[in-house]
Design a protein around this motif. Sequence first.
Motif, PDB file in Angstrom:
ATOM      1  N   ARG A 120      29.207 102.178  93.864  1.00 30.90           N
ATOM      2  CA  ARG A 120      30.397 103.142  93.460  1.00 30.90           C
ATOM      3  C   ARG A 120      31.538 101.770  92.428  1.00 30.90           C
ATOM      4  O   ARG A 120      32.398 102.014  91.949  1.00 30.90           O
ATOM      5  CB  ARG A 120      30.527 103.069  94.548  1.00 30.90           C
ATOM      6  CG  ARG A 120      29.767 104.365  95.215  1.00 30.90           C
ATOM      7  CD  ARG A 120      30.479 105.049  96.716  1.00 30.90           C
ATOM      8  NE  ARG A 120      29.746 106.344  96.505  1.00 30.90           N
ATOM      9  CZ  ARG A 120      29.507 106.370  98.216  1.00 30.90           C
ATOM     10  NH1 ARG A 120      29.563 105.527  99.236  1.00 30.90           N
ATOM     11  NH2 ARG A 120      28.840 107.799  97.909  1.00 30.90           N
ATOM     12  N   GLY A 121      31.115 100.563  92.798  1.00 26.37           N
ATOM     13  CA  GLY A 121      31.669  99.688  92.947  1.00 26.37           C
ATOM     14  C   GLY A 121      31.853  99.464  91.048  1.00 26.37           C
ATOM     15  O   GLY A 121      33.275  99.499  89.780  1.00 26.37           O
ATOM     16  N   GLY A 129      27.148 103.023 102.883  1.00 22.57           N
ATOM     17  CA  GLY A 129      27.731 101.356 102.450  1.00 22.57           C
ATOM     18  C   GLY A 129      26.445 100.755 101.851  1.00 22.57           C
ATOM     19  O   GLY A 129      26.512 100.067 100.991  1.00 22.57           O
ATOM     20  N   ASP A 130      25.237 100.921 103.276  1.00 23.34           N
ATOM     21  CA  ASP A 130      24.181  99.776 102.710  1.00 23.34           C
ATOM     22  C   ASP A 130      23.108 101.010 101.777  1.00 23.34           C
ATOM     23  O   ASP A 130      21.595 100.049 101.940  1.00 23.34           O
ATOM     24  CB  ASP A 130      23.654  98.960 103.854  1.00 23.34           C
ATOM     25  CG  ASP A 130      23.124  99.672 104.894  1.00 23.34           C
ATOM     26  OD1 ASP A 130      23.174 101.259 104.494  1.00 23.34           O
ATOM     27  OD2 ASP A 130      22.653  99.480 106.304  1.00 23.34           O
ATOM     28  N   ASN A 150      27.310 101.034  97.120  1.00 23.26           N
ATOM     29  CA  ASN A 150      28.626 100.497  96.398  1.00 23.26           C
ATOM     30  C   ASN A 150      28.441  99.126  96.005  1.00 23.26           C
ATOM     31  O   ASN A 150      29.671  99.912  95.179  1.00 23.26           O
ATOM     32  CB  ASN A 150      28.549  99.388  98.533  1.00 23.26           C
ATOM     33  CG  ASN A 150      29.175 100.263  99.149  1.00 23.26           C
ATOM     34  OD1 ASN A 150      29.500 101.440  99.103  1.00 23.26           O
ATOM     35  ND2 ASN A 150      29.416  98.864 100.568  1.00 23.26           N
ATOM     36  N   GLU A 151      27.474  99.146  95.353  1.00 26.25           N
ATOM     37  CA  GLU A 151      27.520  97.812  93.731  1.00 26.25           C
ATOM     38  C   GLU A 151      27.443  99.344  93.025  1.00 26.25           C
ATOM     39  O   GLU A 151      28.675  99.084  92.000  1.00 26.25           O
ATOM     40  CB  GLU A 151      26.399  97.685  93.548  1.00 26.25           C
ATOM     41  CG  GLU A 151      26.505  96.083  94.677  1.00 26.25           C
ATOM     42  CD  GLU A 151      25.035  95.486  94.370  1.00 26.25           C
ATOM     43  OE1 GLU A 151      24.426  94.175  93.993  1.00 26.25           O
ATOM     44  OE2 GLU A 151      23.691  95.948  94.971  1.00 26.25           O
TER      45      GLU A 151
END
Length: 96
Positions: free
Chosen positions: A19-20, A3-4, A16-17
């Motif tokens: 994918r957001g 995730g990071d 994650n950003e």
Amino acid sequence: MSGDSIVCRCSDLDINEIRGYIDQGYTTVEEIKRLARLGMGPCQGRNCIPIVMRELSIATGKPISEIAAAVSRPPAKAIKLGEIVRAFEEETGGAK
């Protein structure tokens, strides 16, 4: 990828950003570019655009060949402030 994992070092965007944004319904590189400044740093997207295209391919089920890359604009060349001042002085005869 964890995730990071950084996708865009220039704009400090992690996976994650990205994918957001995709989860919010943004399904083109151009949309994500405009929202997150993706590909607008010094590398001009050489590293991050292919990763985002892959993520969009996975999320939409489209092959990467059907995912349009962002509009490419040539990068502005860096210029030193002293060069701007010199050009101004040449044009105006030194007037300020």
